[in-house]
Motif scaffolding. Structure first.
Motif, PDB file in Angstrom:
ATOM      1  N   HIS A  29      27.145  31.479  32.493  1.00  0.00           N
ATOM      2  CA  HIS A  29      25.947  31.090  31.758  1.00  0.00           C
ATOM      3  C   HIS A  29      26.066  31.351  30.258  1.00  0.00           C
ATOM      4  CE1 HIS A  29      24.378  31.247  35.847  1.00  0.00           C
ATOM      5  NE2 HIS A  29      23.382  30.506  35.431  1.00  0.00           N
ATOM      6  N   SER A  30      27.213  31.809  29.789  1.00  0.00           N
ATOM      7  CA  SER A  30      27.348  32.106  28.366  1.00  0.00           C
ATOM      8  C   SER A  30      27.865  30.887  27.624  1.00  0.00           C
ATOM      9  CB  SER A  30      28.316  33.286  28.164  1.00  0.00           C
ATOM     10  OG  SER A  30      29.610  32.942  28.602  1.00  0.00           O
ATOM     11  N   SER A  31      27.604  30.867  26.329  1.00  0.00           N
ATOM     12  CA  SER A  31      28.084  29.780  25.484  1.00  0.00           C
ATOM     13  C   SER A  31      28.873  30.359  24.333  1.00  0.00           C
ATOM     14  CB  SER A  31      26.904  28.949  24.954  1.00  0.00           C
ATOM     15  OG  SER A  31      26.040  29.778  24.196  1.00  0.00           O
ATOM     16  N   ALA A  32      29.480  29.469  23.565  1.00  0.00           N
ATOM     17  CA  ALA A  32      30.303  29.939  22.450  1.00  0.00           C
ATOM     18  C   ALA A  32      30.061  29.060  21.246  1.00  0.00           C
ATOM     19  CB  ALA A  32      31.783  29.924  22.835  1.00  0.00           C
ATOM     20  N   ASP A  33      30.116  29.650  20.072  1.00  0.00           N
ATOM     21  CA  ASP A  33      29.997  28.917  18.825  1.00  0.00           C
ATOM     22  C   ASP A  33      31.391  28.670  18.277  1.00  0.00           C
ATOM     23  OD1 ASP A  33      27.250  28.902  18.882  1.00  0.00           O
ATOM     24  OD2 ASP A  33      27.099  30.850  17.897  1.00  0.00           O
ATOM     25  N   GLY A  34      31.725  27.407  18.068  1.00  0.00           N
ATOM     26  CA  GLY A  34      33.015  27.080  17.487  1.00  0.00           C
ATOM     27  C   GLY A  34      32.854  26.728  16.022  1.00  0.00           C
ATOM     28  N   LYS A  35      33.960  26.455  15.352  1.00  0.00           N
ATOM     29  CA  LYS A  35      33.912  26.050  13.960  1.00  0.00           C
ATOM     30  C   LYS A  35      33.996  24.537  13.833  1.00  0.00           C
ATOM     31  CE  LYS A  35      33.489  30.279  13.486  1.00  0.00           C
ATOM     32  NZ  LYS A  35      32.121  30.791  13.514  1.00  0.00           N
ATOM     33  N   THR A  36      34.095  23.842  14.951  1.00  0.00           N
ATOM     34  CA  THR A  36      33.747  22.432  15.041  1.00  0.00           C
ATOM     35  C   THR A  36      32.523  22.393  15.932  1.00  0.00           C
ATOM     36  OG1 THR A  36      36.027  21.659  14.761  1.00  0.00           O
ATOM     37  CG2 THR A  36      34.467  20.148  15.800  1.00  0.00           C
ATOM     38  N   VAL A  37      31.372  22.167  15.345  1.00  0.00           N
ATOM     39  CA  VAL A  37      30.101  22.300  16.058  1.00  0.00           C
ATOM     40  C   VAL A  37      29.501  20.928  16.289  1.00  0.00           C
ATOM     41  CG1 VAL A  37      27.825  23.381  16.037  1.00  0.00           C
ATOM     42  CG2 VAL A  37      29.747  24.513  14.921  1.00  0.00           C
ATOM     43  N   SER A  38      29.148  20.641  17.525  1.00  0.00           N
ATOM     44  CA  SER A  38      28.483  19.391  17.878  1.00  0.00           C
ATOM     45  C   SER A  38      27.107  19.712  18.445  1.00  0.00           C
ATOM     46  CB  SER A  38      29.314  18.608  18.899  1.00  0.00           C
ATOM     47  OG  SER A  38      30.587  18.282  18.373  1.00  0.00           O
ATOM     48  N   GLY A  39      26.154  18.818  18.197  1.00  0.00           N
ATOM     49  CA  GLY A  39      24.810  19.048  18.700  1.00  0.00           C
ATOM     50  C   GLY A  39      23.851  17.987  18.200  1.00  0.00           C
ATOM     51  N   VAL A  40      22.581  18.363  18.128  1.00  0.00           N
ATOM     52  CA  VAL A  40      21.536  17.430  17.715  1.00  0.00           C
ATOM     53  C   VAL A  40      20.645  18.116  16.688  1.00  0.00           C
ATOM     54  CG1 VAL A  40      19.573  16.038  18.452  1.00  0.00           C
ATOM     55  CG2 VAL A  40      21.555  16.278  19.955  1.00  0.00           C
ATOM     56  N   PHE A  41      20.440  17.461  15.554  1.00  0.00           N
ATOM     57  CA  PHE A  41      19.465  17.934  14.569  1.00  0.00           C
ATOM     58  C   PHE A  41      18.080  17.524  15.057  1.00  0.00           C
ATOM     59  CE2 PHE A  41      23.025  17.271  11.320  1.00  0.00           C
ATOM     60  CZ  PHE A  41      23.372  18.616  11.324  1.00  0.00           C
ATOM     61  N   ARG A  42      17.212  18.519  15.289  1.00  0.00           N
ATOM     62  CA  ARG A  42      15.899  18.247  15.854  1.00  0.00           C
ATOM     63  C   ARG A  42      14.806  18.675  14.879  1.00  0.00           C
ATOM     64  NH1 ARG A  42      15.960  16.971  21.076  1.00  0.00           N
ATOM     65  NH2 ARG A  42      13.722  17.415  21.171  1.00  0.00           N
ATOM     66  N   SER A  43      13.893  17.764  14.594  1.00  0.00           N
ATOM     67  CA  SER A  43      12.800  18.061  13.667  1.00  0.00           C
ATOM     68  C   SER A  43      11.860  19.109  14.237  1.00  0.00           C
ATOM     69  CB  SER A  43      12.021  16.782  13.345  1.00  0.00           C
ATOM     70  OG  SER A  43      12.846  15.838  12.701  1.00  0.00           O
ATOM     71  N   ASP A  44      11.582  19.050  15.561  1.00  0.00           N
ATOM     72  CA  ASP A  44      10.663  20.017  16.141  1.00  0.00           C
ATOM     73  C   ASP A  44      11.232  21.427  16.115  1.00  0.00           C
ATOM     74  OD1 ASP A  44      12.646  19.279  17.885  1.00  0.00           O
ATOM     75  OD2 ASP A  44      11.378  19.301  19.671  1.00  0.00           O
ATOM     76  N   ALA A  45      12.552  21.573  16.345  1.00  0.00           N
ATOM     77  CA  ALA A  45      13.177  22.899  16.279  1.00  0.00           C
ATOM     78  C   ALA A  45      13.180  23.430  14.855  1.00  0.00           C
ATOM     79  CB  ALA A  45      14.602  22.833  16.823  1.00  0.00           C
ATOM     80  N   ALA A  46      13.466  22.547  13.888  1.00  0.00           N
ATOM     81  CA  ALA A  46      13.457  22.977  12.490  1.00  0.00           C
ATOM     82  C   ALA A  46      12.045  23.369  12.049  1.00  0.00           C
ATOM     83  CB  ALA A  46      13.995  21.854  11.604  1.00  0.00           C
ATOM     84  N   ARG A  47      11.055  22.662  12.546  1.00  0.00           N
ATOM     85  CA  ARG A  47       9.677  22.973  12.179  1.00  0.00           C
ATOM     86  C   ARG A  47       9.229  24.295  12.797  1.00  0.00           C
ATOM     87  NH1 ARG A  47       4.868  20.285  10.743  1.00  0.00           N
ATOM     88  NH2 ARG A  47       3.017  21.074  11.798  1.00  0.00           N
ATOM     89  N   GLU A  48       9.614  24.532  14.050  1.00  0.00           N
ATOM     90  CA  GLU A  48       9.187  25.742  14.741  1.00  0.00           C
ATOM     91  C   GLU A  48       9.782  26.997  14.117  1.00  0.00           C
ATOM     92  OE1 GLU A  48       9.412  27.708  19.247  1.00  0.00           O
ATOM     93  OE2 GLU A  48      10.168  25.679  18.855  1.00  0.00           O
ATOM     94  N   HIS A  49      11.029  26.937  13.687  1.00  0.00           N
ATOM     95  CA  HIS A  49      11.725  28.120  13.179  1.00  0.00           C
ATOM     96  C   HIS A  49      11.908  28.095  11.659  1.00  0.00           C
ATOM     97  CE1 HIS A  49      12.663  29.279  17.300  1.00  0.00           C
ATOM     98  NE2 HIS A  49      13.085  28.052  17.529  1.00  0.00           N
ATOM     99  N   HIS A  50      11.203  27.182  10.996  1.00  0.00           N
ATOM    100  CA  HIS A  50      11.345  27.042   9.541  1.00  0.00           C
ATOM    101  C   HIS A  50      12.793  26.779   9.155  1.00  0.00           C
ATOM    102  CE1 HIS A  50       7.446  29.576   8.798  1.00  0.00           C
ATOM    103  NE2 HIS A  50       7.212  28.427   9.424  1.00  0.00           N
ATOM    104  N   GLY A  51      13.431  25.926   9.910  1.00  0.00           N
ATOM    105  CA  GLY A  51      14.823  25.590   9.694  1.00  0.00           C
ATOM    106  C   GLY A  51      15.619  25.807  10.975  1.00  0.00           C
ATOM    107  N   GLN A  52      16.366  24.782  11.406  1.00  0.00           N
ATOM    108  CA  GLN A  52      17.164  24.881  12.629  1.00  0.00           C
ATOM    109  C   GLN A  52      18.515  25.521  12.296  1.00  0.00           C
ATOM    110  OE1 GLN A  52      18.030  21.110  14.438  1.00  0.00           O
ATOM    111  NE2 GLN A  52      19.201  22.006  16.136  1.00  0.00           N
ATOM    112  N   TYR A  53      18.743  26.735  12.839  1.00  0.00           N
ATOM    113  CA  TYR A  53      20.003  27.425  12.540  1.00  0.00           C
ATOM    114  C   TYR A  53      21.137  26.740  13.305  1.00  0.00           C
ATOM    115  CZ  TYR A  53      23.268  31.217  11.593  1.00  0.00           C
ATOM    116  OH  TYR A  53      24.351  31.950  11.159  1.00  0.00           O
ATOM    117  N   ILE A  54      22.228  26.441  12.590  1.00  0.00           N
ATOM    118  CA  ILE A  54      23.354  25.722  13.195  1.00  0.00           C
ATOM    119  C   ILE A  54      24.515  26.667  13.492  1.00  0.00           C
ATOM    120  CG2 ILE A  54      24.945  23.786  12.957  1.00  0.00           C
ATOM    121  CD1 ILE A  54      21.978  23.019  13.128  1.00  0.00           C
TER     122      ILE A  54
END
Length: 444
Positions: A29-54
Motif C-alpha cells: 500500500h505504499s507509494s514512492a516519489d520519483g524525480k520523473t513525476v506523473s499525475g494530474v493537476f487538479r483545481s479542487d486539490a489546489a484550492r483545498e490546500h492553497h496549492g497542490q504540492y507536487i
C-alpha cells in the motif's frame, strides 16, 4: 518465506511469519516519489490546500533543468495554470493563499504543451519544492463545477559530470548508486573467502547453532537489500522513477533483519541473566530462552514492527534508513535508545558477577556488537545536523549500513572464534563446533 523459516526454530516461526505478513501488507500500500513525476493537476486539490504540492528536488550545480509536458495545454491556459517553486517551507501553514502564491521564488506559467526551464544559478545545493496553482486556487467564491484536471509529466535533472542536465538523482542521493556497487563487490569478495567455512560451521551444529543461523539470515537479508537498492537506483538513473517495487523489497529486507537481530540480542541477554540464578553452570553462553525473556523479546519486536510500519505510512519515499522527519521515526530511535540502556543494564549485571576473565571478554565483545547495531542510527541522525542538507541522507544511509555490517562481523568473530569460544564454554569438546578435536586443525 519457507527458506527463511529453516533458519529459525519452531517456537519463533509464528512470530516471524506474522512480522513478514505485516510488513509485506504495508509495502503493498505504499507509494514512492520519483524525480520523473506523473499525475494530474487538479483545481479542487489546489484550492483545498492553497496549492497542490507536487514534489521536491535538491538541485546542485549551475545547470539544473526542470521540464514539463501537458496532456491538455489549452485547458491549462484557460485555468491560468502555473508552477510555484519555493526554496523553503518554513512557516508555510501560517501564510494566506495569496501570500503563498506571491512568495514563490520562481513561477513557471503552463502555457505550452512542453517546456524546459533552466534553474537559477546557486552557490550551494538547495531544495526546491514544486506546487501547482491556477486562477481558482485563491478564489473565495465556491466553484460552480469541478473542472477537468490536466495530466502532466514533470522531469527534474541535475548536471552530470560533464555539466549536462542529464542526472535524475537529487543532491542527497548523488553517490549512493556507486556506494551500493562497491558494497556488492565487497560482499562478493567476502562470500568467496568465507562462505565455505561458514557453511561447514552451520552444518556442524553446536550450542551456538541458532545464533549463527540468525546472524547468517540477517547478513543475507542485508546483502539482498543492497542488491535490490542497486537495481532500483540503476533504473532510477535512466528514467528518474526506478522500480518502486524493488525499492520496497529492499526496505522489507532491512526491516526483517532489524526484527531478527532485535529478537536474537534480547533473547540472548535476558536468557543468560534469567538462567544464571537457577542453573549457573549448565549451558553457559547459549541461547537459553525462558518464558520471561521470550515475552520481553516478542514485546519489543512487535513494538518495533508497529513503529516501522507507521514510519512507512508517514514517509512514503523509499529510504532504508529514515532521518527524523516524522513522529514514528523519533519514537523508533527512542525505542532503540531504551533497548540499548536495557541491554547495557543486563550485560553489566552479567559482567559484574562473572569471575572468569575469558567470559567477561566474551560479554564485553558481545556488548560492543549490540550497542553498535542499536545506537548507530540514532547517533548518526544526531551527528547529521552538522552536515549540509545534501549530505545528511548519505551520511545516515552509508553510516548505518557500514556500522551494522561491522556489528555483524564482530558477532561472527565472537561466536566463531575457535580459541575464545572453545575456552569460554565449559561444555565437552565433543559437542562443540570448530574445536581442535573435530576435523583437521588447519582447516580454518
Amino acid at each position: 518465506m519457507r527458506r527463511l523459516s529453516r533458519f529459525i526454530d519452531g517456537r519463533d516461526e509464528t512470530m516471524y511469519s506474522f512480522s513478514l505478513i505485516l510488513i509485506a501488507f504495508m509495502h503493498s500500500h505504499s507509494s514512492a516519489d520519483g524525480k520523473t513525476v506523473s499525475g494530474v493537476f487538479r483545481s479542487d486539490a489546489a484550492r483545498e490546500h492553497h496549492g497542490q504540492y507536487i514534489t521536491r528536488f535538491l538541485y546542485h550545480g549551475d545547470h539544473g533543468l526542470m521540464s514539463y509536458r501537458l496532456d491538455n495545454a489549452p485547458l491549462a491556459v484557460q485555468k491560468e495554470a502555473k508552477l510555484l517553486l519555493f526554496q523553503t517551507m518554513e512557516d508555510f501553514d501560517n501564510l494566506s493563499c495569496l501570500e503563498r502564491v506571491a512568495g514563490a521564488r520562481l513561477t513557471i506559467t503552463l502555457s505550452t504543451e512542453a517546456h524546459n526551464e533552466s534553474m537559477p544559478q546557486q552557490s550551494s545545493p538547495h531544495t526546491w519544492h514544486v506546487m501547482y496553482s491556477d486562477r481558482y486556487t485563491c478564489q473565495e467564491e465556491a466553484l460552480e463545477d469541478v473542472m477537468e484536471g490536466v495530466g502532466f509529466q514533470l522531469v527534474m535533472l541535475n548536471p552530470d559530470s560533464a555539466g549536462n542536465p542529464l542526472d535524475h538523482f537529487s543532491g542527497e542521493e548523488a553517490g549512493l548508486h556507486s556506494f551500493y556497487f562497491m558494497l556488492i563487490l565487497a560482499y562478493f569478495v567476502a562470500c568467496c573467502i568465507y562462505l565455505q567455512p561458514l557453511w561447514q560451521a552451520l552444518n556442524k551444529g553446536g550450542p551456538m547453532h541458532t545464533v549463527l543461523k540468525v546472524l547468517s539470515t540477517a547478513l543475507l537479508l542485508q546483502g539482498l537489500s543492497v542488491i535490490f537498492n542497486y537495481i532500483h537506483m540503476a533504473r532510477y538513473a535512466r528514467d528518474g522513477v526506478g522500480t518502486p517495487l524493488i525499492g520496497g523489497i529492499a526496505e522489507f529486507c532491512d526491516m526483517v533483519a532489524e526484527v531478527q537481530m532485535l529478537y536474537m540480542l534480547l533473547s540472548l541477554c535476558m536468557g543468560w541473566t534469567l538462567s544464571r540464578g537457577r542453573k549457573p553452570q549448565s549451558r553457559p553462553l547459549q541461547w537459553d530462552s525462558t518464558p520471561a525473556s521470550t515475552a520481553l523479546a516478542l514485546g519489543a519486536v512487535f513494538t518495533q514492527g508497529a513503529l516501522l510500519i507507521w514510519e512507512q505510512f508517514e514517509d512514503t519515499e523509499h529510504h532504508s534508513y529514515h532521518a527524523h522527519h516524522t513522529v514514528a521515526s523519533l519514537l523508533l530511535m527512542a525505542l532503540r535508545l531504551v533497548l540499548s540502556l536495557l541491554l547495557a543494564s543486563v550485560l553489566y549485571q552479567i559482567i559484574s558477577t562473572e569471575r572468569s576473565t575469558l567470559k567477561r571478554d566474551f560479554y564485553l565483545s558481545f556488548a560492543k556488537g549490540c550497542f553498535l547495531w542499536f545506537l548507530c542510527h540514532p547517533v548518526l541522525v544526531l551527528l547529521s545536523v552538522i552536515f549540509n542538507e545534501h549530505q545528511k541522507e548519505k551520511v545516515i544511509t552509508i553510516g548505518v549500513i557500514l556500522c551494522q555490517s561491522i556489528s555483524v562481523v564482530i558477532l561472527y568473530r565472537l561466536f566463531l572464534s575457535r580459541s575464545l569460544y572453545w575456552e569460554v564454554s565449559s561444555l565437552s569438546s565433543v559437542t562443540l563446533p570448530l574445536t581442535m578435536s573435530r576435523g583437521p586443525r588447519g582447516r580454518y
